[in-house]
Design a protein around this motif. Structure first.
Motif, PDB file in Angstrom:
ATOM      1  N   ASP A  51       0.834  -1.214   0.000  1.00  0.00           N
ATOM      2  CA  ASP A  51       0.000   0.000   0.000  1.00  0.00           C
ATOM      3  C   ASP A  51       0.863   1.257   0.000  1.00  0.00           C
ATOM      4  O   ASP A  51       0.578   2.221  -0.713  1.00  0.00           O
ATOM      5  N   THR A  52       1.914   1.232   0.806  1.00  0.00           N
ATOM      6  CA  THR A  52       2.793   2.400   0.906  1.00  0.00           C
ATOM      7  C   THR A  52       3.536   2.641  -0.401  1.00  0.00           C
ATOM      8  O   THR A  52       3.589   3.769  -0.903  1.00  0.00           O
ATOM      9  N   LEU A  53       4.110   1.579  -0.971  1.00  0.00           N
ATOM     10  CA  LEU A  53       4.839   1.726  -2.232  1.00  0.00           C
ATOM     11  C   LEU A  53       3.912   2.151  -3.359  1.00  0.00           C
ATOM     12  O   LEU A  53       4.286   2.969  -4.207  1.00  0.00           O
ATOM     13  N   LEU A  54       2.695   1.625  -3.375  1.00  0.00           N
ATOM     14  CA  LEU A  54       1.732   1.996  -4.402  1.00  0.00           C
ATOM     15  C   LEU A  54       1.344   3.467  -4.276  1.00  0.00           C
ATOM     16  O   LEU A  54       1.280   4.192  -5.270  1.00  0.00           O
ATOM     17  N   THR A  56       3.063   5.893  -3.024  1.00  0.00           N
ATOM     18  CA  THR A  56       4.173   6.824  -3.249  1.00  0.00           C
ATOM     19  C   THR A  56       4.839   6.644  -4.609  1.00  0.00           C
ATOM     20  O   THR A  56       5.751   7.392  -4.936  1.00  0.00           O
ATOM     21  N   ALA A  57       4.379   5.683  -5.409  1.00  0.00           N
ATOM     22  CA  ALA A  57       4.987   5.420  -6.717  1.00  0.00           C
ATOM     23  C   ALA A  57       4.810   6.616  -7.634  1.00  0.00           C
ATOM     24  O   ALA A  57       3.770   7.283  -7.610  1.00  0.00           O
ATOM     25  N   GLN A  58       5.838   6.844  -8.453  1.00  0.00           N
ATOM     26  CA  GLN A  58       5.779   7.949  -9.405  1.00  0.00           C
ATOM     27  C   GLN A  58       6.101   7.512 -10.829  1.00  0.00           C
ATOM     28  O   GLN A  58       5.670   8.149 -11.776  1.00  0.00           O
ATOM     29  N   ALA A  59       6.853   6.446 -10.966  1.00  0.00           N
ATOM     30  CA  ALA A  59       7.263   5.978 -12.288  1.00  0.00           C
ATOM     31  C   ALA A  59       6.833   4.531 -12.472  1.00  0.00           C
ATOM     32  O   ALA A  59       6.503   3.834 -11.503  1.00  0.00           O
ATOM     33  N   ARG A  60       6.848   4.079 -13.703  1.00  0.00           N
ATOM     34  CA  ARG A  60       6.431   2.717 -14.031  1.00  0.00           C
ATOM     35  C   ARG A  60       7.161   1.688 -13.170  1.00  0.00           C
ATOM     36  O   ARG A  60       6.550   0.757 -12.662  1.00  0.00           O
ATOM     37  N   GLU A  61       8.462   1.841 -13.016  1.00  0.00           N
ATOM     38  CA  GLU A  61       9.249   0.901 -12.233  1.00  0.00           C
ATOM     39  C   GLU A  61       8.802   0.887 -10.770  1.00  0.00           C
ATOM     40  O   GLU A  61       8.837  -0.158 -10.124  1.00  0.00           O
ATOM     41  N   ASP A  62       8.401   2.038 -10.264  1.00  0.00           N
ATOM     42  CA  ASP A  62       7.910   2.121  -8.884  1.00  0.00           C
ATOM     43  C   ASP A  62       6.630   1.305  -8.723  1.00  0.00           C
ATOM     44  O   ASP A  62       6.437   0.633  -7.706  1.00  0.00           O
ATOM     45  N   TYR A  63       5.755   1.362  -9.715  1.00  0.00           N
ATOM     46  CA  TYR A  63       4.508   0.599  -9.647  1.00  0.00           C
ATOM     47  C   TYR A  63       4.777  -0.901  -9.722  1.00  0.00           C
ATOM     48  O   TYR A  63       4.159  -1.681  -8.994  1.00  0.00           O
ATOM     49  N   VAL A  64       5.709  -1.293 -10.581  1.00  0.00           N
ATOM     50  CA  VAL A  64       6.077  -2.707 -10.655  1.00  0.00           C
ATOM     51  C   VAL A  64       6.648  -3.156  -9.312  1.00  0.00           C
ATOM     52  O   VAL A  64       6.276  -4.201  -8.775  1.00  0.00           O
ATOM     53  N   ALA A  66       6.032  -1.911  -6.442  1.00  0.00           N
ATOM     54  CA  ALA A  66       4.939  -1.928  -5.462  1.00  0.00           C
ATOM     55  C   ALA A  66       4.158  -3.238  -5.522  1.00  0.00           C
ATOM     56  O   ALA A  66       3.590  -3.671  -4.518  1.00  0.00           O
ATOM     57  N   SER A  67       4.149  -3.881  -6.682  1.00  0.00           N
ATOM     58  CA  SER A  67       3.411  -5.145  -6.811  1.00  0.00           C
ATOM     59  C   SER A  67       4.094  -6.286  -6.064  1.00  0.00           C
ATOM     60  O   SER A  67       3.437  -7.249  -5.672  1.00  0.00           O
ATOM     61  N   TRP A  68       5.393  -6.204  -5.846  1.00  0.00           N
ATOM     62  CA  TRP A  68       6.132  -7.324  -5.260  1.00  0.00           C
ATOM     63  C   TRP A  68       5.657  -7.756  -3.880  1.00  0.00           C
ATOM     64  O   TRP A  68       5.438  -8.953  -3.661  1.00  0.00           O
ATOM     65  N   PRO A  69       5.498  -6.843  -2.906  1.00  0.00           N
ATOM     66  CA  PRO A  69       5.021  -7.322  -1.597  1.00  0.00           C
ATOM     67  C   PRO A  69       3.611  -7.915  -1.670  1.00  0.00           C
ATOM     68  O   PRO A  69       3.306  -8.900  -0.980  1.00  0.00           O
ATOM     69  N   TYR A  70       2.769  -7.351  -2.534  1.00  0.00           N
ATOM     70  CA  TYR A  70       1.431  -7.909  -2.700  1.00  0.00           C
ATOM     71  C   TYR A  70       1.508  -9.343  -3.222  1.00  0.00           C
ATOM     72  O   TYR A  70       0.797 -10.231  -2.749  1.00  0.00           O
ATOM     73  N   LEU A  71       2.374  -9.552  -4.196  1.00  0.00           N
ATOM     74  CA  LEU A  71       2.485 -10.880  -4.796  1.00  0.00           C
ATOM     75  C   LEU A  71       3.112 -11.878  -3.836  1.00  0.00           C
ATOM     76  O   LEU A  71       2.785 -13.071  -3.883  1.00  0.00           O
TER      77      LEU A  71
END
Length: 138
Positions: A51-54, A56-64, A66-71
């Motif tokens: 949730d935190t990474l998602l 605060t994400a600003q770029a495509r790589e940040d969103y990818v 952010a998916s890692w802890p969820y997965l």
């Protein structure tokens, strides 16, 4: 002190602190909690990290990223409601990264998860319908 009741409090405190001000120090504290927590507390802390990474994400790589802890939640807690939460969060992050087909697959898995909470199932269904209306995700 490494007990589930203690980590319920730790998770709540970190979630609140990170919502108001996600500093590198607070993210480090979250990483330490993830490292040190009992297994029963891991999913909740990983969801806070996602949730935190998602947020605060600003770029495509940040969103990818952010998916890692969820997965991790979806993989390691497959037989729990948190797995569906992880699938939905991962799908949301990948959608924002522009990976609509991957996002759709995760939303579909969240909807189909037998232990999904009703709110998670509804949110994933809505996200999947929006994706399909927009022409992405299968």
């Amino acid at each position: 002190l490494h007990t589930e009741p203690v980590y319920v409090v730790v998770r709540g405190a970190l979630a609140e602190a990170l919502r108001s001000d996600p500093t590198p120090e607070r993210l480090s504290a979250l990483d330490r909690a993830i490292r040190d927590c009992p297994d029963a507390s891991l999913a909740g802390l990983l969801l806070v990290k996602g949730d935190t990474l998602l947020r605060t994400a600003q770029a495509r790589e940040d969103y990818v990223r952010a998916s890692w802890p969820y997965l991790r939640v979806a993989v390691h807690r497959q037989a729990s409601p948190e797995a569906a939460d992880g699938l939905f969060g991962g799908g949301t992050a990948l959608h924002r990264a522009g990976l609509s087909d991957d996002a759709a697959r995760l939303f579909e898995q969240a909807v189909a998860h037998p232990l999904a909470r009703e709110q998670t199932r509804t949110s994933a269904t809505d996200a999947l319908q929006r994706l399909r209306r927009a022409g992405g995700g299968g």
